[in-house]
Design a protein around this motif. Structure first.
Motif, PDB file in Angstrom:
ATOM      1  N   HIS A 127       0.516  -1.199  -0.183  1.00  0.00           N
ATOM      2  CA  HIS A 127      -0.364   0.075   0.091  1.00  0.00           C
ATOM      3  C   HIS A 127       0.996   1.467  -0.119  1.00  0.00           C
ATOM      4  O   HIS A 127       0.290   2.179  -0.578  1.00  0.00           O
ATOM      5  N   LEU A 128       1.836   1.336   0.364  1.00  0.00           N
ATOM      6  CA  LEU A 128       2.641   2.763   0.340  1.00  0.00           C
ATOM      7  C   LEU A 128       3.245   2.344  -0.587  1.00  0.00           C
ATOM      8  O   LEU A 128       3.617   3.800  -0.646  1.00  0.00           O
ATOM      9  N   LEU A 129       3.837   1.105  -0.871  1.00  0.00           N
ATOM     10  CA  LEU A 129       4.604   1.501  -2.167  1.00  0.00           C
ATOM     11  C   LEU A 129       3.316   2.700  -3.170  1.00  0.00           C
ATOM     12  O   LEU A 129       4.146   3.309  -4.699  1.00  0.00           O
ATOM     13  N   LEU A 130       2.476   1.804  -3.091  1.00  0.00           N
ATOM     14  CA  LEU A 130       1.375   2.339  -4.538  1.00  0.00           C
ATOM     15  C   LEU A 130       1.255   3.693  -4.111  1.00  0.00           C
ATOM     16  O   LEU A 130       0.760   5.082  -5.023  1.00  0.00           O
ATOM     17  N   LYS A 131       0.724   4.025  -3.084  1.00  0.00           N
ATOM     18  CA  LYS A 131       1.149   5.570  -2.653  1.00  0.00           C
ATOM     19  C   LYS A 131       1.974   6.518  -2.630  1.00  0.00           C
ATOM     20  O   LYS A 131       1.546   7.369  -3.164  1.00  0.00           O
ATOM     21  N   THR A 132       2.575   5.896  -2.300  1.00  0.00           N
ATOM     22  CA  THR A 132       4.424   6.927  -2.506  1.00  0.00           C
ATOM     23  C   THR A 132       4.691   7.748  -4.434  1.00  0.00           C
ATOM     24  O   THR A 132       4.750   8.510  -4.472  1.00  0.00           O
TER      25      THR A 132
ATOM     26  N   ILE B 221      -2.302  -3.658  -6.930  1.00  0.00           N
ATOM     27  CA  ILE B 221      -3.795  -2.786  -6.397  1.00  0.00           C
ATOM     28  C   ILE B 221      -4.755  -4.053  -5.876  1.00  0.00           C
ATOM     29  O   ILE B 221      -5.078  -3.692  -5.428  1.00  0.00           O
ATOM     30  N   LEU B 222      -4.904  -4.655  -6.408  1.00  0.00           N
ATOM     31  CA  LEU B 222      -6.115  -5.649  -6.468  1.00  0.00           C
ATOM     32  C   LEU B 222      -6.024  -6.635  -4.655  1.00  0.00           C
ATOM     33  O   LEU B 222      -6.391  -7.705  -4.825  1.00  0.00           O
ATOM     34  N   THR B 223      -4.066  -6.239  -4.707  1.00  0.00           N
ATOM     35  CA  THR B 223      -3.821  -7.657  -3.889  1.00  0.00           C
ATOM     36  C   THR B 223      -4.562  -6.692  -2.529  1.00  0.00           C
ATOM     37  O   THR B 223      -3.563  -7.293  -1.423  1.00  0.00           O
ATOM     38  N   LEU B 224      -4.765  -5.529  -2.387  1.00  0.00           N
ATOM     39  CA  LEU B 224      -4.999  -4.392  -1.140  1.00  0.00           C
ATOM     40  C   LEU B 224      -6.251  -4.810  -0.913  1.00  0.00           C
ATOM     41  O   LEU B 224      -6.958  -5.662  -1.164  1.00  0.00           O
ATOM     42  N   PRO B 225      -6.597  -4.509   0.527  1.00  0.00           N
ATOM     43  CA  PRO B 225      -8.072  -4.623   0.834  1.00  0.00           C
ATOM     44  C   PRO B 225      -9.744  -3.529   0.152  1.00  0.00           C
ATOM     45  O   PRO B 225      -8.769  -2.789  -0.915  1.00  0.00           O
TER      46      PRO B 225
ATOM     47  N   TRP C  61     -12.143  -4.990  -9.276  1.00  0.00           N
ATOM     48  CA  TRP C  61     -12.935  -4.045  -8.633  1.00  0.00           C
ATOM     49  C   TRP C  61     -14.269  -3.735  -8.519  1.00  0.00           C
ATOM     50  O   TRP C  61     -14.699  -3.956  -7.764  1.00  0.00           O
ATOM     51  N   TRP C  62     -14.504  -3.074  -9.647  1.00  0.00           N
ATOM     52  CA  TRP C  62     -16.286  -3.569  -9.533  1.00  0.00           C
ATOM     53  C   TRP C  62     -16.708  -4.352  -9.528  1.00  0.00           C
ATOM     54  O   TRP C  62     -18.450  -4.399  -8.220  1.00  0.00           O
ATOM     55  N   ARG C  63     -16.756  -5.434 -10.582  1.00  0.00           N
ATOM     56  CA  ARG C  63     -17.317  -6.855  -9.715  1.00  0.00           C
ATOM     57  C   ARG C  63     -17.273  -7.153  -8.000  1.00  0.00           C
ATOM     58  O   ARG C  63     -18.237  -7.645  -7.802  1.00  0.00           O
TER      59      ARG C  63
ATOM     60  N   ASP D 195      -9.114   0.057  -0.188  1.00  0.00           N
ATOM     61  CA  ASP D 195      -7.937   1.018  -0.297  1.00  0.00           C
ATOM     62  C   ASP D 195      -7.772   0.638  -2.113  1.00  0.00           C
ATOM     63  O   ASP D 195      -7.071   0.696  -2.745  1.00  0.00           O
ATOM     64  N   GLN D 196      -8.077  -0.337  -2.903  1.00  0.00           N
ATOM     65  CA  GLN D 196      -8.480  -0.873  -4.081  1.00  0.00           C
ATOM     66  C   GLN D 196      -9.307   0.267  -4.753  1.00  0.00           C
ATOM     67  O   GLN D 196      -9.173   1.122  -5.570  1.00  0.00           O
ATOM     68  N   GLN D 197     -10.535   1.175  -3.437  1.00  0.00           N
ATOM     69  CA  GLN D 197     -11.349   1.534  -4.545  1.00  0.00           C
ATOM     70  C   GLN D 197     -10.365   3.324  -4.753  1.00  0.00           C
ATOM     71  O   GLN D 197     -11.105   3.849  -5.411  1.00  0.00           O
ATOM     72  N   ILE D 198      -9.629   3.492  -3.697  1.00  0.00           N
ATOM     73  CA  ILE D 198      -9.406   4.979  -3.629  1.00  0.00           C
ATOM     74  C   ILE D 198      -8.730   4.911  -4.462  1.00  0.00           C
ATOM     75  O   ILE D 198      -8.051   5.898  -5.557  1.00  0.00           O
ATOM     76  N   ILE D 199      -7.322   3.912  -4.626  1.00  0.00           N
ATOM     77  CA  ILE D 199      -6.196   4.203  -5.583  1.00  0.00           C
ATOM     78  C   ILE D 199      -6.939   3.943  -7.470  1.00  0.00           C
ATOM     79  O   ILE D 199      -6.387   5.172  -8.013  1.00  0.00           O
ATOM     80  N   LEU D 200      -7.673   3.185  -7.428  1.00  0.00           N
ATOM     81  CA  LEU D 200      -8.493   2.916  -8.155  1.00  0.00           C
ATOM     82  C   LEU D 200      -9.273   4.469  -9.250  1.00  0.00           C
ATOM     83  O   LEU D 200      -9.556   4.510 -10.553  1.00  0.00           O
TER      84      LEU D 200
END
Length: 522
Positions: free
Chosen positions: A437-442, A474-478, A510-512, A481-486
């Motif tokens: 999560h930190l890697l994607l956020k940063t 991204i899909l490995t996250l809760p 994520w949508w499904r 978190d997936q929703q926020i990033i996508l």
């Protein structure tokens, strides 16, 4: 000169055929085997030749018929088994073997045989060493398929050179004149090795021989206890180049058991093993350091490929050296240097510096970025890149300075981020949830900012692979978190289009998960 003697032939119908006995260019006798005799007889058999009734008889054929009739008229005596005898001169002990020639021996076969087979092939070949008639010992070599070679040799020569023959002669009665060697696997090499006992300069006789041939001679010399030949073979193997890994393994396996018996083995083994007490880890660390510090583009690129391949092979071996600490030490040093350079390049006054100051800093930044990418590849191959993901995810200052550095220079850093996402998507890198999560956020937004340049300015960039890696990460996250990033990605994608990673597949998943088939009811 070498001579050919025919044994006595009994009266009766006989057929004379010439069988070649070749002396090789190196001076060794090639002892003909039954198979070679069979091939020769088949080639000379009249039934195997095409007949031509229309062609008139030539003068040559007429002469041959006359010659055959003359031979048939001459009285002849035949023995039950045909024998070929070669006489080897005694002066070879002084001057080596004769120059290469091809001799012909006459083989007597029965006329009643329609096709040649193993029964009517020559079963014995005689070879005489030294002056004709001076040999005082017969050595009979019995090979496969009943093939026999009879050597006429001298007791003194064999006793001086071979402990095997010396023991045999000592155990026998003084009047005993024959030694039989049963089940001889390699008759030709046996004859060559005995012939080497008549030479003074053995090393000179081995020059230009193949490694495989010398190994066969070495094997026979061990059986015979021919120490001079063993030492000469070992000297040859120590000096001659070995071609390919297969030949190297064959040499080492052939001489390893002689390690404690002959001093000539250690110099050969030093080619493949070292007595130096310096740890292998230090040597590999030095190699990595040299490649990482190199500034010559072509040599650096080629050696990176070579070292990566060799380290990959080393990782698969049971005796692989643990380079985990060494590689991560290099990673930390490169990260520290890269951060200092980013601070320098991001400062407002750096743009006013002359090229002689700016260019070295930019080149060094590119070099350190490339080093980190290469080290990450090595760690991913060794399934040891989890710690690297933690280090990279924690570089908030570096990511903050990213947008202040010119795009043409900073995109090399985004290559490191892309490689990490690919590794996580493939399962090569398995950091914990917080690190992902930190890697994607940063680093996801800096990667999006550089995406257009990565597609057009980086030859090794594979858009589909990178996008798949980002989506899977991204899909490995809760789900939250997936929703926020996508949703943040969707905003960028609607503005940039192809200049932004296409994460539609991850968005659909994520949508499904959220709306179509939620697994847990709220």
């Amino acid at each position: 000169m070498a001579e050919i003697r025919l044994t006595k032939v009994e009266q009766g119908q006989t057929k004379i055929r010439n069988v070649p006995i070749a002396v090789t260019p190196e001076g060794f006798w090639c002892c003909p085997s039954p198979v070679m005799f069979q091939k020769t007889l088949k080639a000379q058999h009249p039934l195997n030749r095409p007949k031509s009734s229309s062609s008139p008889p030539t003068k040559t054929s007429t002469d041959q018929k006359k010659h055959s009739s003359e031979l048939d008229k001459k009285p002849s005596r035949s023995s039950s088994k045909s024998e070929t005898q070669t006489v080897v001169p005694d002066d070879q002990r002084k001057n080596g073997f004769e120059p290469p020639v091809v001799l012909a021996a006459s083989v007597v076969g029965e006329r009643t045989a329609v096709r040649p087979n193993t029964e009517n092939l020559p079963r014995k070949v005689s070879i005489e060493f030294g002056e004709p008639g001076t040999g005082d010992l017969k050595v009979v070599l019995k090979g496969r398929q009943g093939f026999t070679v009879k050597l006429s040799v001298h007791k003194t020569v064999l006793q001086e050179n071979s402990s095997f023959f010396a023991e045999k002669l000592l155990a026998q009665h003084p009047s005993f004149h024959c030694i039989e060697v049963d089940d001889c696997e390699d008759v030709e090499t046996y004859v060559e090795t005995v012939g080497l006992m008549y030479c003074k300069e053995l090393k000179q006789r081995l020059i230009k021989q193949s490694v495989s041939r010398v190994l066969r001679i070495l094997k026979v010399a061990e059986v015979l206890g021919f120490k001079t030949c063993i030492e000469s073979c070992l000297e040859f193997l120590e000096a001659v180049p070995w071609v390919g890994e297969e030949e190297e393994e064959r040499v080492v396996s052939s001489i390893l058991h002689l390690k404690h018996e002959s001093t000539g083995v250690n110099p050969i083994l030093k080619r493949v093993s070292s007595d130096v007490s310096k740890p292998q880890k230090d040597t590999l660390s030095h190699v990595l350091h040299l490649v990482l510090k190199s500034t010559e583009e072509k040599g650096r690129r080629e050696m990176k490929t070579v070292v990566s391949k060799l380290l990959r092979e080393n990782n698969k071996s049971t005796t692989s050296v643990d380079l985990h600490d060494t590689i991560y030490t290099s990673c930390k040093a490169a990260l520290t240097t890269l951060l200092l350079l980013f601070r320098q390049l991001a400062s407002p006054e750096f743009g006013d510096q002359p090229p002689e100051i700016k260019d070295p800093a930019v080149k060094q930044m590119v070099l350190e970025s490339d080093n980190l990418s290469w080290l990450l590849d090595i760690l991913a191959d060794r399934n040891s890149a989890d710690e690297f993901a933690v280090m990279w995810a924690g570089q908030q200052e570096l990511a903050g300075l990213h947008c202040r550095v010119p795009l043409v220079n900073r995109y090399h850093v985004s290559c490191i981020t892309a490689r990490l996402f690919v590794g996580i998507g493939r399962g090569e890198v398995l950091p914990c949830k917080d690190t992902r999560h930190l890697l994607l956020k940063t680093w996801l937004q800096p990667l999006i900012d550089d995406y257009r340049w990565l597609q057009h300015g980086c030859k090794s960039f594979d858009r589909k692979v990178v996008e798949e890696g980002i989506g899977r990460t991204i899909l490995t996250l809760p789900l939250e978190d997936q929703q926020i990033i996508l949703l943040g990605w969707l905003s960028s994608f609607l503005k940039l289009g192809d200049n932004c990673p296409n994460l539609q597949k991850a968005f659909e998943v994520w949508w499904r998960r959220t709306f179509v088939r939620p697994y847990v009811e709220s």
